[in-house]
Scaffold this motif. Sequence first.
Motif, short mmCIF file in Angstrom:
data_model
loop_
_atom_site.label_atom_id
_atom_site.label_comp_id
_atom_site.label_asym_id
_atom_site.label_seq_id
_atom_site.Cartn_x
_atom_site.Cartn_y
_atom_site.Cartn_z
N THR A 189 0.94 -1.30 0.06
CA THR A 189 0.04 -0.24 -0.16
C THR A 189 0.83 1.36 0.11
O THR A 189 2.03 1.08 0.08
N GLN B 165 -7.49 2.78 -0.65
CA GLN B 165 -7.71 1.48 -1.27
C GLN B 165 -6.99 1.36 -2.78
O GLN B 165 -6.65 0.13 -3.21
N LEU C 263 -3.74 -0.37 -2.55
CA LEU C 263 -3.74 -1.54 -1.68
C LEU C 263 -3.79 -2.86 -2.80
O LEU C 263 -4.55 -3.03 -3.58
N PRO D 81 -6.07 -0.05 5.34
CA PRO D 81 -6.00 1.43 4.99
C PRO D 81 -6.05 2.25 6.31
O PRO D 81 -5.44 3.15 6.55
#
Length: 514
Positions: free
Chosen positions: A165, A192, A195, A223
């Motif tokens: 991430t 996101q 990610l 997150p």
Amino acid sequence: MRLTEAIEETAAIFPGLVWHLPHCSLMPGKMAGPWTFTLLCSLLAATMIQATLSPTGVLILGPKVIKEKLTQELKDHHAASILQQLPLLSAIQEKPAGGIPVLGSLVNTILKRIIWLKVTTANILQLQVKPSANDQQLLVRIPLEMVAGLNTPLVKTIVEFQMETEAQAIVHMDTSARGPTRLVLSDCATSQGSLRIQLLNKLSLPVNSLAQQLMNLLVPALPQLVKNQLCPVLEASFNDMYAELLQLVKVPIPLSTDHLEFDLLFPAIKGDTIQLYLGAKLLDSQGNVTKWFNNSATSLTVPTLDNTQFSLIVSQDIVKATVAAVLPAEEFMVLLDSVLPEMARRLKSSIGLISAKAADALGPTQIVKILTQDTPQFFMDQGRAKVAQLVVLEVFPTNEALRPLFTVGIEASSEAQFYTKDDRLILNLNNISSDRIKLMNSRIGWFQPDVLKNIITDILLSVLVPNQNGKLRSGVPVSMVKALGFEAAESSLTQDALVLTPAALWKPSSPVSQ
């Protein structure tokens, strides 16, 4: 903040300045309230501060230096260890399936099959520092790479999956807090969109299914978890980095018996660089300020950083004061026949052209006295430097003579060249010329002093220049060079400033890992 408080605080930060603010009065009626009045007057004060302060130095830090310093601070704050301690299981339990209560029973079923779930390794990869859409801000991107281990009774081995991430934050100028403008890091978050979670090893179908379900649960949880755990560390790391930079520019620079100190006037962000605009002061051996440089008569031209990782630009005023501090007015006495016999012979021959009697009076103990008047003047023009000084030269026939045969005043100048050795800046006088010579006093009758110009110039070159270069040879230490990660610096001159840039190749730090 009240106007008087703003003025007092600013005056405390810059005591070398005299403040003149127009009178602010609150008009009766309902047009403006006390808070509006205070705000307007504070803004007026801040505007006048910017207008009054004229920087005499600028430290420019490029993105590579910013990344290096921030990466080191993240290491010092154990950021990777904090990532390794992320409570993954607790995060899933608190917000099951993205916070949808209906799926709570399914989540509980999955969690019952997990003995433990934790991050086994964590790495903070190479940071990126880029200009943001707002020209007064920097975008900092922090790529994160973690490997998590899952222990389940369904299999004897540890199930591992990789999580990638990215955290992002903005560096900007904070003018809201009481006190001077400073740089802060804020708006830290993860998205996101950055990610990625994937299995590192595939096992049986039930295990793979369990791992996949678990990864689906981590997508909404991770997150926010990273934001809550890492972002405060990132903000604290930047604050410490900024405080360290401010301490770095304030390190006293010794100049013979005096020393020079820089102070931050205000920061700025331009492109992908942080720029610290500096004032300066000269202090004596007792710590008393003898000269302020916060209000230069000429504005400082800031060159483009190009591909250089940092640049320190110092105004001509500071360079002049530095040269004056290292080369104070002084006096030299030389037994010319003993130290420089060839010079003594030439001097006697030149004086013989004026007066044979005076030449015969010169004995083996003849003395030449050289006095520098005031302090040398330093000039910069089109990338070249020159040092000009007033010199008085007297010739005594013997060491017992109380009065000189003659006294001449000389307007002398030398080509000056800066060079660096490690992190020290050194000035060298390459030569000297006698631009004008005036006869001030004579016991051998009036004569045209230009007759002695060549021998006088050679005496100054043999006596005065080596002595002054000896004082200059120790150089001026610039500790920030090594503090910023460089072994040495190189210097150059612009029209009105001295510029220091790194001379050695910079080595980036390794990623923060645990």
